[in-house]
Design a protein around this motif. Structure first.
Motif, PDB file in Angstrom:
ATOM      1  N   UNK A  36      20.179   3.596 -19.101  1.00  0.00           N
ATOM      2  CA  UNK A  36      19.390   3.650 -18.938  1.00  0.00           C
ATOM      3  C   UNK A  36      18.897   5.004 -17.762  1.00  0.00           C
ATOM      4  N   UNK A  37      17.838   4.108 -17.345  1.00  0.00           N
ATOM      5  CA  UNK A  37      17.117   4.760 -15.707  1.00  0.00           C
ATOM      6  C   UNK A  37      16.980   3.334 -14.688  1.00  0.00           C
ATOM      7  N   UNK A  38      17.627   3.792 -14.081  1.00  0.00           N
ATOM      8  CA  UNK A  38      18.071   2.411 -13.359  1.00  0.00           C
ATOM      9  C   UNK A  38      16.824   3.076 -11.748  1.00  0.00           C
ATOM     10  N   UNK A  39      16.133   2.000 -11.580  1.00  0.00           N
ATOM     11  CA  UNK A  39      14.731   2.749 -10.367  1.00  0.00           C
ATOM     12  C   UNK A  39      15.225   1.292  -9.421  1.00  0.00           C
ATOM     13  N   UNK A  81       8.200  12.655 -20.581  1.00  0.00           N
ATOM     14  CA  UNK A  81       7.195  13.506 -19.424  1.00  0.00           C
ATOM     15  C   UNK A  81       7.248  12.517 -17.955  1.00  0.00           C
ATOM     16  N   UNK A  82       7.861  10.488 -19.185  1.00  0.00           N
ATOM     17  CA  UNK A  82       7.943   9.810 -18.050  1.00  0.00           C
ATOM     18  C   UNK A  82       9.174   9.088 -17.835  1.00  0.00           C
ATOM     19  N   UNK A  83      10.200   9.438 -18.585  1.00  0.00           N
ATOM     20  CA  UNK A  83      11.574   9.292 -17.704  1.00  0.00           C
ATOM     21  C   UNK A  83      11.576   9.149 -16.670  1.00  0.00           C
ATOM     22  N   UNK A  84      11.187   9.656 -15.675  1.00  0.00           N
ATOM     23  CA  UNK A  84      11.257   9.561 -13.901  1.00  0.00           C
ATOM     24  C   UNK A  84      10.657   7.863 -13.925  1.00  0.00           C
ATOM     25  N   UNK A  85      10.419   6.953 -13.439  1.00  0.00           N
ATOM     26  CA  UNK A  85       9.393   6.411 -13.336  1.00  0.00           C
ATOM     27  C   UNK A  85       8.006   6.596 -11.742  1.00  0.00           C
ATOM     28  N   UNK A  86       8.848   8.075 -11.105  1.00  0.00           N
ATOM     29  CA  UNK A  86       7.877   8.107  -9.922  1.00  0.00           C
ATOM     30  C   UNK A  86       7.679   9.110 -10.041  1.00  0.00           C
ATOM     31  N   UNK A  87       8.241  10.322 -10.830  1.00  0.00           N
ATOM     32  CA  UNK A  87       7.916  12.010 -10.725  1.00  0.00           C
ATOM     33  C   UNK A  87       6.822  12.325 -12.117  1.00  0.00           C
ATOM     34  N   UNK A 123       0.712  -1.681   0.100  1.00  0.00           N
ATOM     35  CA  UNK A 123       0.081   0.284  -0.150  1.00  0.00           C
ATOM     36  C   UNK A 123       0.736   1.122  -0.564  1.00  0.00           C
ATOM     37  N   UNK A 124       2.154   0.596  -0.097  1.00  0.00           N
ATOM     38  CA  UNK A 124       3.178   2.636  -0.297  1.00  0.00           C
ATOM     39  C   UNK A 124       4.499   1.674  -0.668  1.00  0.00           C
ATOM     40  N   UNK A 125       5.478   3.213  -0.978  1.00  0.00           N
ATOM     41  CA  UNK A 125       6.787   2.592  -1.331  1.00  0.00           C
ATOM     42  C   UNK A 125       7.509   3.559  -1.211  1.00  0.00           C
ATOM     43  N   UNK A 126       8.756   3.539  -1.377  1.00  0.00           N
ATOM     44  CA  UNK A 126       9.939   3.889  -1.740  1.00  0.00           C
ATOM     45  C   UNK A 126      10.607   3.676  -2.772  1.00  0.00           C
ATOM     46  N   UNK A 127      10.683   5.148  -3.867  1.00  0.00           N
ATOM     47  CA  UNK A 127      11.629   4.454  -4.730  1.00  0.00           C
ATOM     48  C   UNK A 127      12.612   5.560  -5.076  1.00  0.00           C
ATOM     49  N   UNK A 128      14.113   4.912  -5.491  1.00  0.00           N
ATOM     50  CA  UNK A 128      15.103   6.437  -5.625  1.00  0.00           C
ATOM     51  C   UNK A 128      15.353   5.753  -7.692  1.00  0.00           C
ATOM     52  N   UNK A 129      15.335   7.267  -8.536  1.00  0.00           N
ATOM     53  CA  UNK A 129      16.201   6.959  -9.535  1.00  0.00           C
ATOM     54  C   UNK A 129      17.100   7.553  -9.759  1.00  0.00           C
ATOM     55  N   UNK A 130      17.976   6.550 -10.861  1.00  0.00           N
ATOM     56  CA  UNK A 130      18.922   7.103 -11.364  1.00  0.00           C
ATOM     57  C   UNK A 130      19.351   7.070 -13.147  1.00  0.00           C
TER      58      UNK A 130
END
Length: 252
Positions: free
Chosen positions: A131-134, A161-167, A103-110
């Motif tokens: 690549x984008x690594x998340x 606009x979708x290059x970052x999965x969580x932004x 029901x929640x998640x933390x993420x970090x993309x490079x």
């Protein structure tokens, strides 16, 4: 007939004593040295026996404190299915029987991370392509239940606009919806599950013991042209979740 390894014999005796309730849940066991004397074995044999029970989930080691009877955890069901949501948007029947969904998640993309060779092979790109690594840590009721590390080729998403999965405007909407927004239609998802043992880093993040059983799922998502658009490695602790795969049947 080959003789059973001494540490396995000791582990089975200890297992029987634990299951019989000689030590209560959360209670500390006698020291390894004391148990080794009691059983007439070397400390290395006792160490391996207790390590075996830690791996099996009966015991847990606490640094600087000792070894304790582990609190049993309820295994929650995780259904892997392409039918999680009906066309009217209401949950399908398998959702209603699935408990403990994240029901929640933390993420970090490079961004602009060169693809390692194994990832490049899975994405059908050249080693070193950007690549984008998340990294994801998924939670259910505040408890960690899954890790995931995904890779998306920047040749597909760069400048969108979708290059970052969580932004961005479609943050958290998932690969299918995000890709559809830039004209990439998903048609196939391939998952390869493999049993494994938790590494130190995985154990720390998931709150389990090093060597605990986990399920590793290698997932790759393809568009209608058969092009891989994302690949991910998921890690699910066996003590916390049972994974159920559901397959639909094509009716005549």
């Amino acid at each position: 007939m080959p003789r059973e390894a001494p540490y396995l014999a000791v582990a089975e005796v200890l297992r029987a004593r634990i299951l019989a309730g000689e030590w209560e849940i959360g209670e500390r066991l006698p020291s390894r040295a004391r148990l080794a004397v009691e059983y007439g074995v070397g400390r290395n044999v006792m160490q391996r026996a207790m390590d075996r029970l830690i791996i099996d989930g009966l015991l847990e080691g606490r640094a600087g404190s000792g070894t304790y009877v582990r609190m049993p955890r309820e295994r929650l069901r995780l259904v892997r299915s392409r039918h999680h949501e009906r066309r009217d948007g209401s949950p399908s029947w398998q959702d209603r029987r699935e408990r403990g969904r994240a029901d929640a998640w933390d993420s970090h993309s490079e961004v602009r991370v060169p693809a390692p060779e194994p990832i490049a092979e899975r994405l059908a790109i050249s080693s070193g392509d950007l690549c984008v690594h998340t990294h994801y840590e998924f939670l259910a009721d505040g408890q960690p239940v899954q890790l995931s590390a995904s890779w998306e080729p920047m040749a597909i998403t760069d400048g969108t606009p979708i290059v970052l999965p969580e932004k961005g405007p479609l943050a958290g909407k998932g690969v299918v919806e995000r890709m559809r927004s830039i004209g990439v239609v998903i048609s196939t998802v391939v998952e390869v599950p493999r049993p494994a043992r938790a590494t130190q880093m995985q154990a720390n993040l998931l709150g389990i013991g090093v060597g605990d059983l986990v399920l590793q799922i290698e997932r790759t998502i393809f568009d209608t042209d058969g092009r891989p658009v994302e690949t991910a490695d998921m890690v699910i602790p066996d003590a916390r979740r049972e994974v159920v795969y559901e397959f639909g049947v094509d009716l005549p």
